[in-house]
Design a protein around this motif. Structure first.
Motif, PDB file in Angstrom:
ATOM      1  N   ARG A  28       9.644 -10.666   3.359  1.00 37.35           N
ATOM      2  CA  ARG A  28       9.614  -8.722   3.171  1.00 37.35           C
ATOM      3  C   ARG A  28      10.650  -8.957   2.010  1.00 37.35           C
ATOM      4  N   GLU A  56       1.523   1.201   5.139  1.00 37.53           N
ATOM      5  CA  GLU A  56       2.451   2.113   5.928  1.00 37.53           C
ATOM      6  C   GLU A  56       3.224   0.608   6.813  1.00 37.53           C
ATOM      7  N   GLN A  57       2.924  -0.335   6.416  1.00 32.73           N
ATOM      8  CA  GLN A  57       4.196  -1.715   7.114  1.00 32.73           C
ATOM      9  C   GLN A  57       4.697  -1.409   5.745  1.00 32.73           C
ATOM     10  N   ARG A  59       5.181   0.336   2.927  1.00 35.50           N
ATOM     11  CA  ARG A  59       6.912   1.752   3.373  1.00 35.50           C
ATOM     12  C   ARG A  59       8.027   1.163   4.462  1.00 35.50           C
ATOM     13  N   THR A  60       7.636   1.278   5.818  1.00 34.63           N
ATOM     14  CA  THR A  60       8.332   1.034   6.694  1.00 34.63           C
ATOM     15  C   THR A  60       9.343  -0.168   5.581  1.00 34.63           C
ATOM     16  N   LYS A  63      11.002   1.576   3.153  1.00 32.86           N
ATOM     17  CA  LYS A  63      12.020   2.168   3.293  1.00 32.86           C
ATOM     18  C   LYS A  63      13.608   1.990   3.658  1.00 32.86           C
ATOM     19  N   THR A  64      13.270   0.901   4.694  1.00 35.68           N
ATOM     20  CA  THR A  64      14.031   0.044   5.368  1.00 35.68           C
ATOM     21  C   THR A  64      15.496  -0.745   4.847  1.00 35.68           C
ATOM     22  N   ASP A  70      11.657   8.927  -0.401  1.00 35.52           N
ATOM     23  CA  ASP A  70      10.683   9.867   0.727  1.00 35.52           C
ATOM     24  C   ASP A  70       9.928  10.289  -0.248  1.00 35.52           C
ATOM     25  N   THR A  73       7.159   7.577   0.042  1.00 42.04           N
ATOM     26  CA  THR A  73       6.922   6.938   1.474  1.00 42.04           C
ATOM     27  C   THR A  73       6.156   7.750   1.888  1.00 42.04           C
ATOM     28  N   THR A  74       6.157   9.068   1.868  1.00 47.28           N
ATOM     29  CA  THR A  74       5.308  10.232   2.422  1.00 47.28           C
ATOM     30  C   THR A  74       3.773   9.766   1.755  1.00 47.28           C
TER      31      THR A  74
END
Length: 77
Positions: A28, A56-57, A59-60, A63-64, A70, A73-74
């Motif tokens: 990570r 998606e993973q 982006r998550t 973002k974390t 934003d 990540t959208t």
């Protein structure tokens, strides 16, 4: 009852679990670092290819970590 082999197996399992957790944290951190250094088009695809994670993973995770704005990540409509 002789539990020496059971205790050894349990210890090996705990050690493997700890090693997996550490490797996952390293992966990570390296993914975040790779995407934060001089970001350019296609970087996310490369991280997806190398890690096997979905977009998606990624982006998550980013973002974390506070690594993407934003709008990045959208997903596009």
């Amino acid at each position: 009852m002789d539990t020496a082999k059971l205790q050894l197996a349990a210890q090996r399992y705990r050690e493997a679990e700890a090693a997996l957790d550490a490797a996952r944290a390293d992966l990570r951190a390296e993914a975040v670092a790779a995407l934060q250094q001089d970001p350019k088009r296609g970087d996310q695809s490369e991280v997806v290819r190398i890690t096997g994670w979905t977009r998606e993973q990624i982006r998550t995770i980013m973002k974390t970590a506070g690594g993407l704005s934003d709008e990045m990540t959208t997903p596009a409509p």
